[in-house]
Design an enzyme around this catalytic site. Structure first.
Site, PDB file in Angstrom:
ATOM      1  N   CYS A   1       0.819  -1.225   0.000  1.00  0.00           N
ATOM      2  CA  CYS A   1       0.000   0.000   0.000  1.00  0.00           C
ATOM      3  C   CYS A   1       0.848   1.267   0.000  1.00  0.00           C
ATOM      4  CB  CYS A   1      -0.933   0.005   1.204  1.00  0.00           C
ATOM      5  SG  CYS A   1      -1.977  -1.441   1.257  1.00  0.00           S
TER       6      CYS A   1
ATOM      7  N   HIS B   1      -3.608   6.747   2.803  1.00  0.00           N
ATOM      8  CA  HIS B   1      -3.973   5.461   2.197  1.00  0.00           C
ATOM      9  C   HIS B   1      -5.331   5.058   2.760  1.00  0.00           C
ATOM     10  CE1 HIS B   1      -4.215   1.416   0.964  1.00  0.00           C
ATOM     11  NE2 HIS B   1      -3.916   0.901   2.140  1.00  0.00           N
TER      12      HIS B   1
ATOM     13  N   ASN C   1     -10.143  -0.732  -0.097  1.00  0.00           N
ATOM     14  CA  ASN C   1      -8.686  -0.591  -0.070  1.00  0.00           C
ATOM     15  C   ASN C   1      -8.125  -1.020  -1.429  1.00  0.00           C
ATOM     16  OD1 ASN C   1      -5.927  -0.879   0.302  1.00  0.00           O
ATOM     17  ND2 ASN C   1      -6.094  -1.954   2.270  1.00  0.00           N
TER      18      ASN C   1
HETATM   19  N1  ACO Z   1     -18.079  -9.569   8.957  1.00  0.00           N
HETATM   20  C1  ACO Z   1     -18.497  -9.891  10.187  1.00  0.00           C
HETATM   21  N2  ACO Z   1     -17.644 -10.242  11.179  1.00  0.00           N
HETATM   22  C2  ACO Z   1     -16.327 -10.249  10.892  1.00  0.00           C
HETATM   23  C3  ACO Z   1     -15.835  -9.914   9.620  1.00  0.00           C
HETATM   24  C4  ACO Z   1     -16.765  -9.563   8.623  1.00  0.00           C
HETATM   25  N3  ACO Z   1     -16.407  -9.225   7.370  1.00  0.00           N
HETATM   26  N4  ACO Z   1     -14.493  -9.986   9.632  1.00  0.00           N
HETATM   27  C5  ACO Z   1     -14.136 -10.364  10.879  1.00  0.00           C
HETATM   28  N5  ACO Z   1     -15.243 -10.527  11.633  1.00  0.00           N
HETATM   29  C6  ACO Z   1     -15.334 -10.908  13.042  1.00  0.00           C
HETATM   30  C7  ACO Z   1     -14.115 -11.660  13.511  1.00  0.00           C
HETATM   31  O1  ACO Z   1     -14.212 -13.025  13.183  1.00  0.00           O
HETATM   32  C8  ACO Z   1     -14.157 -11.401  14.998  1.00  0.00           C
HETATM   33  O2  ACO Z   1     -15.079 -12.291  15.580  1.00  0.00           O
HETATM   34  P1  ACO Z   1     -14.767 -12.967  16.999  1.00  0.00           P
HETATM   35  O3  ACO Z   1     -14.664 -11.819  17.963  1.00  0.00           O
HETATM   36  O4  ACO Z   1     -15.953 -13.843  17.194  1.00  0.00           O
HETATM   37  O5  ACO Z   1     -13.474 -13.699  16.817  1.00  0.00           O
HETATM   38  C9  ACO Z   1     -14.735  -9.998  15.097  1.00  0.00           C
HETATM   39  O6  ACO Z   1     -15.381  -9.747  13.848  1.00  0.00           O
HETATM   40  C10 ACO Z   1     -13.689  -8.949  15.359  1.00  0.00           C
HETATM   41  O7  ACO Z   1     -12.620  -9.140  14.481  1.00  0.00           O
HETATM   42  P2  ACO Z   1     -11.345  -8.209  14.489  1.00  0.00           P
HETATM   43  O8  ACO Z   1     -10.372  -8.686  13.463  1.00  0.00           O
HETATM   44  O9  ACO Z   1     -10.875  -8.008  15.868  1.00  0.00           O
HETATM   45  O10 ACO Z   1     -12.016  -6.841  14.006  1.00  0.00           O
HETATM   46  P3  ACO Z   1     -11.363  -5.427  13.925  1.00  0.00           P
HETATM   47  O11 ACO Z   1     -12.175  -4.468  14.698  1.00  0.00           O
HETATM   48  O12 ACO Z   1      -9.890  -5.452  14.189  1.00  0.00           O
HETATM   49  O13 ACO Z   1     -11.575  -5.060  12.394  1.00  0.00           O
HETATM   50  C11 ACO Z   1     -10.316  -5.024  10.341  1.00  0.00           C
HETATM   51  C12 ACO Z   1     -11.007  -5.884  11.380  1.00  0.00           C
HETATM   52  C13 ACO Z   1     -11.368  -4.170   9.676  1.00  0.00           C
HETATM   53  C14 ACO Z   1      -9.652  -5.914   9.310  1.00  0.00           C
HETATM   54  C15 ACO Z   1      -9.282  -4.125  11.032  1.00  0.00           C
HETATM   55  O14 ACO Z   1      -8.486  -4.869  11.891  1.00  0.00           O
HETATM   56  C16 ACO Z   1      -8.390  -3.405  10.066  1.00  0.00           C
HETATM   57  O15 ACO Z   1      -8.812  -2.586   9.279  1.00  0.00           O
HETATM   58  N6  ACO Z   1      -7.074  -3.671  10.144  1.00  0.00           N
HETATM   59  C17 ACO Z   1      -6.111  -2.988   9.317  1.00  0.00           C
HETATM   60  C18 ACO Z   1      -6.098  -3.483   7.948  1.00  0.00           C
HETATM   61  C19 ACO Z   1      -5.198  -2.620   7.143  1.00  0.00           C
HETATM   62  O16 ACO Z   1      -5.012  -1.446   7.427  1.00  0.00           O
HETATM   63  N7  ACO Z   1      -4.578  -3.093   6.127  1.00  0.00           N
HETATM   64  C20 ACO Z   1      -3.714  -2.135   5.443  1.00  0.00           C
HETATM   65  C21 ACO Z   1      -2.812  -2.656   4.643  1.00  0.00           C
HETATM   66  S1  ACO Z   1      -3.522  -3.526   3.294  1.00  0.00           S
HETATM   67  C22 ACO Z   1      -2.205  -3.912   2.273  1.00  0.00           C
HETATM   68  O17 ACO Z   1      -1.069  -3.615   2.495  1.00  0.00           O
HETATM   69  C23 ACO Z   1      -2.582  -4.715   1.041  1.00  0.00           C
END
Ligand code: ACO
Length: 329
Positions: A115, A256, A286
């Site tokens: 990214c 980003h 993204n």
């Molecule tokens: N729909 C419903 N529930 C979901 C989904 C979904 N799509 N995805 C995950 N969950 C669930 C999980 O299974 C988890 O359930 P559990 O508590 O029963 O285990 C719960 O939701 C919470 O999951 P988390 O991963 O803790 O959720 P979080 O609040 O951290 O959000 C997210 C997840 C959106 C991916 C976030 O962590 C994020 O944006 N991280 C950064 C990603 C990023 O910035 N990437 C950038 C680089 S990309 C690149 O370089 C190509």
């Protein structure tokens, strides 16, 4: 050595026609529009056609950037294509863009910094223009992340989209330099947090690895989230300090577009209100290396930035990599 200053001569972008909405995803995996919008800010993303490659999108964005710059492809003397989703392992995707633009013999390279790829390319491209090594440089960032996304994995499939964004750089007199400061960095200790395990030399494609889905994007979302905010804030602060500019002087922060919660936290820590942070993640998701130039092109085409105003771009991604660039429009 600073023989020339550098200016963004034109911007362009491209998004494929097909749209994948949160409602569509609700029919594919156990998720909800409510979960996706509150956790990420994403409502829909564009998905490339099966026969549409990364180079096709880069070429479209590149053509628009050339047109905006008042140039033709014949004016270019270097093409850089930042992408983590190249057309092929080799030759590099920029060679395909060169062929599609119909401009022979100029150097072309692809580069991968996930990214942060666009800001890495911007630092390299601007440096080459500044020394006089190259004059008019096309940076066309494009991603077909849908080709590497597992649409049965709700942790990742709701996040990514396809698209492209491009800029043309040109030299200006050294005293009129528009590139104020740039910082890029990486921390290889975190390579496993965000990666595509198979398909390279470390884990060549085998039937077994394909069956395990190791050719798809894997991400430790929560860990990435924690590291993203400080890395982006530190990089942005470093370039502001280097340029001697305070955040109040910044007209637009273009981050980003990975997650609105990350973007909000970065804006807040830099002391920038919502009116100065550009966010279009709702419509694109993204798009990795393409996300900043795609957003920049929107800002420019909507007439939201005036000559002389400061634009601060900041990225974070797999590697882990990060970068920030401050330009004066
Ligand atoms: N729909 C419903 N529930 C979901 C989904 C979904 N799509 N995805 C995950 N969950 C669930 C999980 O299974 C988890 O359930 P559990 O508590 O029963 O285990 C719960 O939701 C919470 O999951 P988390 O991963 O803790 O959720 P979080 O609040 O951290 O959000 C997210 C997840 C959106 C991916 C976030 O962590 C994020 O944006 N991280 C950064 C990603 C990023 O910035 N990437 C950038 C680089 S990309 C690149 O370089 C190509």
């Amino acid at each position: 050595m600073k023989a020339f200053g550098v200016q963004v001569a034109g911007t362009g972008s491209y998004a494929p026609a097909r749209i994948l909405s949160n409602a569509d995803l609700e029919r594919m995996v156990e998720t909800s529009d409510e979960w996706i919008t509150t956790r990420t800010g994403i409502r829909e993303r564009h998905i490339a056609a099966p026969d549409e490659a990364t180079s096709d999108m880069a070429t479209q964005a590149g053509r628009r950037a050339l047109e905006a710059a008042g140039m033709t492809a014949a004016d270019l003397d270097l093409i850089i294509v930042p992408t983590l989703t190249p057309d092929h392992p080799f030759p590099n995707t920029a060679c395909y863009v060169q062929k599609k633009l119909g401009v022979p013999r100029i150097p072309c390279f692809g580069m991968e910094a996930a990214c942060s790829g666009f800001l890495y390319a911007l630092e390299i491209g601007a440096s080459l223009v500044r020394t006089g090594a190259h004059r008019n440089v096309l940076i066309a960032a494009a991603e077909k992340l849908s080709a590497f996304t597992d649409y049965s994995d709700r942790n990742t499939c709701v996040l990514f989209g396809d698209g492209a964004g491009a800029v043309v750089l040109r030299p200006v007199p050294a005293g009129e330099d528009r590139f104020m400061a740039s910082a890029i960095g990486a921390e290889g200790a975190h390579t496993d947090l965000l990666h595509i395990p198979a398909g390279g030399s470390a884990q060549p494609i085998t039937h077994e690895r394909l069956d395990q889905g190791l050719h798809f994007i894997k991400m430790e979302g929560r860990e990435v989230f924690k590291l993203a905010v400080p890395a982006m804030v530190d990089a942005a602060t470093a370039v502001l300090t280097e340029a001697g500019i305070s955040s109040e002087q910044v007209r637009w922060l273009i981050p980003h577009q990975a997650n609105t919660r990350i973007i909000d936290a970065v804006g807040k820590r830099l002391g920038l209100g919502e009116d100065r942070v550009y966010v279009n993640i709702a419509r694109y998701g993204n798009t990795s290396a393409a996300s900043i130039p795609l957003a920049l092109d929107e800002v420019v085409r909507k007439g939201l930035v005036q000559r002389g105003e400061y634009v601060l771009m900041v990225a974070f991604g797999g590697g882990l990599t990060w970068g920030a660039t401050l330009i004066r429009w």
